[in-house]
Design an enzyme around this catalytic site. Structure first.
Site, mmCIF file in Angstrom:
data_model
loop_
_atom_site.group_PDB
_atom_site.id
_atom_site.type_symbol
_atom_site.label_atom_id
_atom_site.label_comp_id
_atom_site.label_asym_id
_atom_site.label_seq_id
_atom_site.Cartn_x
_atom_site.Cartn_y
_atom_site.Cartn_z
ATOM 1 N N ASP A 1 -2.958 6.144 -3.313
ATOM 2 C CA ASP A 1 -1.752 5.523 -2.762
ATOM 3 C C ASP A 1 -1.275 4.348 -3.616
ATOM 4 O OD1 ASP A 1 -3.811 3.777 -2.133
ATOM 5 O OD2 ASP A 1 -2.865 3.105 -0.285
ATOM 6 N N LYS B 1 -11.722 -0.106 0.634
ATOM 7 C CA LYS B 1 -11.793 1.326 0.425
ATOM 8 C C LYS B 1 -11.366 1.598 -1.012
ATOM 9 C CE LYS B 1 -7.362 2.209 2.792
ATOM 10 N NZ LYS B 1 -7.011 1.159 3.743
ATOM 11 N N ASP C 1 -1.687 1.096 -3.723
ATOM 12 C CA ASP C 1 -2.623 0.109 -4.260
ATOM 13 C C ASP C 1 -3.986 0.687 -4.613
ATOM 14 O OD1 ASP C 1 -3.102 0.546 -1.545
ATOM 15 O OD2 ASP C 1 -3.966 -1.443 -1.241
ATOM 16 N N SER D 1 0.794 -1.218 0.000
ATOM 17 C CA SER D 1 0.000 0.000 0.000
ATOM 18 C C SER D 1 0.831 1.274 0.000
ATOM 19 C CB SER D 1 -0.953 -0.051 1.184
ATOM 20 O OG SER D 1 -1.830 1.021 1.123
ATOM 21 N N HIS D 2 0.713 2.056 1.081
ATOM 22 C CA HIS D 2 1.370 3.361 1.125
ATOM 23 C C HIS D 2 2.828 3.264 1.572
ATOM 24 C CE1 HIS D 2 -0.247 2.299 4.983
ATOM 25 N NE2 HIS D 2 0.664 3.069 5.541
ATOM 26 N N GLU E 1 -10.003 7.750 8.957
ATOM 27 C CA GLU E 1 -9.297 9.024 8.894
ATOM 28 C C GLU E 1 -8.061 8.951 7.998
ATOM 29 O OE1 GLU E 1 -6.105 8.829 10.267
ATOM 30 O OE2 GLU E 1 -6.609 6.754 10.805
ATOM 31 N N SER E 2 -7.579 7.728 7.757
ATOM 32 C CA SER E 2 -6.341 7.533 7.012
ATOM 33 C C SER E 2 -6.570 7.573 5.501
ATOM 34 C CB SER E 2 -5.723 6.201 7.418
ATOM 35 O OG SER E 2 -6.675 5.153 7.263
ATOM 36 N N ASP F 1 -6.337 2.345 -2.919
ATOM 37 C CA ASP F 1 -7.526 2.350 -2.067
ATOM 38 C C ASP F 1 -7.670 3.633 -1.250
ATOM 39 O OD1 ASP F 1 -5.430 1.724 -0.407
ATOM 40 O OD2 ASP F 1 -6.312 -0.108 0.425
ATOM 41 N N ARG F 2 -6.640 4.462 -1.238
ATOM 42 C CA ARG F 2 -6.748 5.718 -0.470
ATOM 43 C C ARG F 2 -7.012 6.902 -1.379
ATOM 44 N NH1 ARG F 2 -2.672 5.877 4.597
ATOM 45 N NH2 ARG F 2 -2.961 3.721 5.229
#
Ligand code: VG1
Ligand code: CO
Length: 543
Positions: free
Chosen positions: A277, A376, A279, A113-114, A364-365, A281-282
């Site tokens: 991000d 997400k 992957d 991810s991130h 919140e992330s 999802d953000r």
């Protein structure tokens, strides 16, 4: 093609964290390490024969090699069909979408991810179940139990496959389909009003930028924002997924997405900007000179969902992770729907979504999503906001300010202390935990404590209990402090300190969050001894 049974070393360090197993690339490169975890997944979901499995990742370093390993192992274990994203690419939400649409038994997503990528960076692997969502706590525990007892893994002796063309292969009894990573996902986005959005993006007045940060979202954003919605070419920047993310850190916050932040704040700022991000999802979203807090984003989405075609029927309920501000709860109350508070991590939303108890959820992330998939979804959130702006005909900042005027403002910030000494961080949390019962009634930095606890969650659908999910301290000024240790980091410990406070005086809506929350920030240090235990005078990242 012969199935080979290979005995490998056993690994005792494969306990999944907040979102799958994440480690340094070099750890995954140890002989048998990746194989051990993959075999543990297959043993958990066995029998594999007759089932479909989705495989893809965020394109980071080691993605391609890992996918070849997994394809061989999956064929040896007898899956009937493998759906692999072209080039080894699948964003997390797209993988979720494909698992659901193609009725797969699950999917393996390769991503940290991130977290930073490259040979010295991080790699990750997670299993999503047949609902398209991250393995639940129960399933993750079972996979972990299996990792401890795998003594051999199954594979085939065969050469690497060309994953760069969409084509079909037959590998023993397994059909391998290299698929378009974007098509199914792009189709699902029809839940938005593309006509209004296209009008907004092509009138020439509204200027936007989407920063894919050289991570997985580039091909998705180009197809949807540029090709289907008609935004000018170049709207998507850093749109080619690279193994090292172009040397950047694919974490869409104000620190790492500085290129985008500059475009929204310069002399000639754009109207709208967003980043995703590693992957996909953000999401981080900005208006002209205006940063949209993800907690506010969830609340405003909930308040306005009925304006979006896919949600016109209203919401069943909403959920937010515990550290996320309570802004969404206020909206839920007014809509007379239930608002759930879950532990950190998307895996806790899956059952609620499956049971139809919630429609929207968020963290919140920089994570927001809905029942359209079970992850997400960064690009979905961006499209949601573009749809809102298009139908409301208001700039983003006006939509947010109007929301505050109606509901009040929940100031929120998160302070991260990264790569701190693990022993000290654990000691700090343990010491605080011991004092929780004594805290109510005490005063710190002029703020009185009303209550304090260690968050435990009883899953409303399957009844499972999750304990020690973060320390919560509530103050008499309506403020709240949450402390927990990250479950995604790979170096030392990362301490997350979350602070939020409700404000309903309209003359105080325009403050800078660090200022508005200054007394809470001071109280946090006094209560927990953050500087003392971490040896840091300030956080590494503030969001
Ligand atoms: C972080 C976030 C959490 C998020 C998780 C996975 O976890 O705080 O909200 O669900 O990352 O996001 P932690 O344990 O480090 O705080 V992602 O985009 O890495 O899949
Ligand atoms: Co992510």
């Amino acid at each position: 093609m012969r199935v080979k049974y290979i005995s490998g070393p056993t690994f005792e360090d494969q306990k999944p964290g907040t979102s799958g197993l994440r480690k340094k690339v070099v750890e995954f490169q140890q002989p048998g390490h990746l194989e051990n975890f993959v075999q543990a997944i297959f043993n958990t979901i066995a029998p594999c024969a007759g089932k479909t499995l989705v495989i893809g990742g965020d394109g980071r370093f080691y993605n391609r090699q890992a996918i070849q390993v997994i394809i061989r192992m999956a064929a040896a274990s007898g899956f009937s069909r493998l759906l692999v994203g072209q080039g080894g690419i699948l964003s997390t939400p797209a993988a979720s979408c494909i698992i659901r649409k193609q009725r797969a038994c699950g999917g393996i997503i390769l991503s940290a991810s991130h977290n930073p990528g490259g040979p010295d960076g991080d790699f990750g692997i997670k299993f999503n179940a047949e609902n398209g969502g991250p393995a639940t706590e129960k399933l993750s525990d079972e996979i972990y139990r299996q990792t401890l007892s795998v003594d051999q893994y199954l594979t085939l002796e065969t050469k690497d496959m060309d994953l760069d063309q969409q084509q079909l292969y037959q590998l023993a009894d397994t059909r391998v389909e290299v698929i378009d990573p974007v098509a199914d996902y792009a189709e699902l986005m029809a839940l938005f009003d593309f006509d209004s959005m296209a009008a907004l993006l092509t009138r020439g007045k509204f200027r936007m930028c989407f920063d894919a940060m050289h991570a997985v979202t580039g091909p998705y954003a180009r197809e949807i924002i540029e090709n289907r919605l008609g935004a000018p070419e170049g709207t998507v920047i850093n749109g080619v997924p690279l193994e090292d993310f172009g040397g950047g850190h694919p974490d869409p916050n104000q620190v790492h997405a500085h290129e985008l932040v500059a475009l929204l704040n310069g002399d000639d700022p754009l109207d709208f900007g967003a980043a995703s991000d590693g992957d996909g999802d953000r999401n981080m979203i900005h208006g002209k000179g205006f940063y949209l807090n993800p907690c506010d984003s969830l609340a405003i989405m909930a308040a306005n969902a009925s304006l979006i075609p896919g949600y016109a029927r209203g919401l069943a309920g909403v959920a937010r992770s515990m550290p996320t501000s309570r802004a969404a709860d206020r909206v839920a109350k007014r809509l007379q729907i239930t608002s759930y508070e879950t532990p950190t991590g998307w895996k806790f939303f899956g059952n609620l979504l499956d049971a139809g108890k919630i429609t929207l959820c968020g963290e919140e992330s920089f994570g927001t999503g809905s029942d359209h998939v079970r992850e997400k979804d960064g690009l979905w959130a961006v499209l949601f906001w573009l749809n809102l702006i298009a139908v409301k005909q208001q700039p983003l900042c006006e939509i947010v300010r109007n929301h505050w005027a109606e509901y009040g403002r929940d100031y929120f910030t998160r302070h991260d202390y990264e790569a701190v000494d693990s022993a000290s961080a654990l000691q700090m949390i343990a010491a605080l935990r011991k004092r929780l019962a004594d805290l109510p009634g005490q005063e710190f930095a002029g703020l009185g404590i009303e209550s304090a606890d260690d968050f435990r969650y009883s899953e409303p659908v399957d009844g499972s209990e999750s304990t020690a999910q973060g320390i919560r301290i509530y103050f008499d000024n309506g403020g709240r402090l949450v402390l927990r240790l990250s479950g995604t980091g790979t170096r030392g410990a990362t301490l997350r300190v979350y602070l939020d406070r409700y404000q309903n005086d309209p003359t105080l809506f325009g403050q800078e969050p660090q200022k508005a929350l200054a007394p809470l920030i001071e109280a946090a240090d006094q209560i927990a001894g953050i500087q003392k235990y971490t040896g840091r005078s300030k956080p590494d990242v503030i969001t």
